[in-house]
Design a protein around this motif. Sequence first.
Motif, short mmCIF file in Angstrom:
data_model
loop_
_atom_site.label_atom_id
_atom_site.label_comp_id
_atom_site.label_asym_id
_atom_site.label_seq_id
_atom_site.Cartn_x
_atom_site.Cartn_y
_atom_site.Cartn_z
N LEU A 22 21.30 48.22 -11.53
CA LEU A 22 22.26 48.54 -12.64
C LEU A 22 23.01 47.48 -12.73
CD1 LEU A 22 23.04 52.32 -11.83
CD2 LEU A 22 21.14 51.30 -13.31
N SER A 23 23.62 46.72 -11.85
CA SER A 23 24.61 45.51 -12.02
C SER A 23 23.93 44.44 -12.59
CB SER A 23 25.07 44.84 -10.74
OG SER A 23 25.78 46.14 -10.30
N VAL A 51 24.42 58.87 -11.76
CA VAL A 51 23.28 58.94 -11.11
C VAL A 51 23.86 59.84 -9.56
CG1 VAL A 51 21.60 57.96 -9.50
CG2 VAL A 51 22.22 56.72 -11.61
N LEU A 52 23.27 61.27 -9.61
CA LEU A 52 23.82 62.09 -8.80
C LEU A 52 22.77 62.59 -7.70
CD1 LEU A 52 26.03 64.19 -7.91
CD2 LEU A 52 25.01 65.78 -9.78
N ASP A 53 23.09 62.25 -6.38
CA ASP A 53 22.19 62.85 -5.52
C ASP A 53 22.32 64.55 -5.25
OD1 ASP A 53 20.19 62.96 -3.35
OD2 ASP A 53 21.91 62.43 -1.76
N LEU A 54 21.35 65.01 -5.12
CA LEU A 54 21.42 66.70 -4.86
C LEU A 54 22.12 66.82 -3.49
CD1 LEU A 54 20.40 69.34 -5.73
CD2 LEU A 54 18.35 69.02 -4.55
N MET A 55 21.75 66.55 -2.39
CA MET A 55 22.06 66.62 -0.99
C MET A 55 23.35 65.42 -0.74
SD MET A 55 20.55 69.32 -0.33
CE MET A 55 20.73 69.43 1.36
N LEU A 56 24.59 66.19 -0.73
CA LEU A 56 25.66 65.37 -0.40
C LEU A 56 26.65 65.96 0.52
CD1 LEU A 56 26.65 64.31 -4.17
CD2 LEU A 56 25.90 62.80 -2.53
N PRO A 57 27.38 65.39 1.35
CA PRO A 57 28.51 65.97 2.27
C PRO A 57 29.52 66.35 1.38
CG PRO A 57 28.44 63.61 2.39
CD PRO A 57 27.33 64.02 1.73
N PHE A 104 11.82 56.60 -4.70
CA PHE A 104 11.65 56.15 -6.11
C PHE A 104 11.75 54.83 -6.09
CE2 PHE A 104 16.33 57.10 -5.40
CZ PHE A 104 16.68 56.06 -6.07
N SER A 105 11.34 54.20 -7.26
CA SER A 105 11.45 52.92 -7.75
C SER A 105 12.75 52.66 -8.35
CB SER A 105 10.22 52.36 -8.63
OG SER A 105 10.58 51.17 -9.34
N PRO A 106 13.67 51.75 -7.86
CA PRO A 106 14.78 51.52 -8.49
C PRO A 106 14.61 50.77 -9.65
CG PRO A 106 14.42 49.95 -6.57
CD PRO A 106 13.44 51.08 -6.43
N ARG A 107 13.62 50.00 -9.97
CA ARG A 107 13.37 49.49 -11.31
C ARG A 107 13.06 50.41 -12.22
NH1 ARG A 107 8.95 44.93 -11.17
NH2 ARG A 107 10.75 44.05 -9.86
N GLU A 108 12.38 51.65 -11.91
CA GLU A 108 12.04 52.79 -12.73
C GLU A 108 13.22 53.37 -13.15
OE1 GLU A 108 10.40 57.15 -12.74
OE2 GLU A 108 9.34 55.73 -11.39
N LEU A 109 14.27 53.58 -12.13
CA LEU A 109 15.45 54.23 -12.41
C LEU A 109 16.30 53.62 -13.44
CD1 LEU A 109 17.56 56.66 -11.71
CD2 LEU A 109 18.13 55.30 -9.73
N ALA A 110 16.49 52.34 -13.23
CA ALA A 110 17.23 51.22 -14.07
C ALA A 110 16.67 51.38 -15.35
CB ALA A 110 17.20 49.98 -13.49
N ALA A 111 15.53 51.50 -15.71
CA ALA A 111 14.86 51.39 -17.01
C ALA A 111 15.18 53.00 -17.53
CB ALA A 111 13.21 51.48 -16.97
N ARG A 112 15.17 54.02 -16.92
CA ARG A 112 15.53 55.42 -17.36
C ARG A 112 16.95 55.37 -17.97
NH1 ARG A 112 12.98 60.56 -14.10
NH2 ARG A 112 10.90 59.43 -13.38
#
Length: 229
Positions: A22-23, A51-57, A104-112
């Motif tokens: 993302l940077s 960008v939010l993870d589902l399982m978090l402390p 997941f692919s970080p490249r795909e996530l960045a594209a989204r």
Amino acid sequence: MARTVLIIEDDSDTRRLVGLYLSRDGHKVLEASNGLEGLALARKATPDLIVLDLMLPGMNGMDICRSLRKESAVPILMLTARVDEKDRLDGLDLGADDYVIKPFSPRELAARVRAVLRRTAWEATESGPEEISYGDVTVGLKQYAVRVRGAAVSLTPTEFRILAMFVREPGRTFTREQIIDGAFGYDFDGFDRTVDAHVANLRRKLGVERGAREYIHTAYGVGYRFGDA
């Protein structure tokens, strides 16, 4: 245009990798390693996307999403390692715009992320009518408000965009790919079930289960059509 993206993820390697991509796109990246810290930072920094993870402390992603949706329409991309479809659909129903399954692919996530931010920038400057009505359904395009037979209906941002697409062109059959492109902001194979989940939630919220008139019709093998049968 560079935007602020908040990553709420407890795994440091995932945060670092997503943040790096993302940077590279020029975004300002904020990070939180637990749920309580992430919710506080989201409220303080008002990011353009989360960008939010589902399982978090501390506080899980579902509860964070539920809390934020009471206050904001900020786009949320949920990360999940769960394979249970119900968990993913519950996340969408709470207001997440989409989910990405780990690994997941970080490249795909960045594209989204790029696509969603382009879409929200376009929505902010879109010209056109402030309100469109069809039958018992009224959509306030500027106010992001929906009424059915005069009663307010609460939709997630993605559900609202899908409904807005439909009411702008009643009678048109939209393919799932067109809905993905118009409501999610990207064209990517394999997300038919995501579209189906949003449409199912939209039907329920418009009152179909309570015997109200049904406006969303399935074009089997193609997609969906809004209007009279």
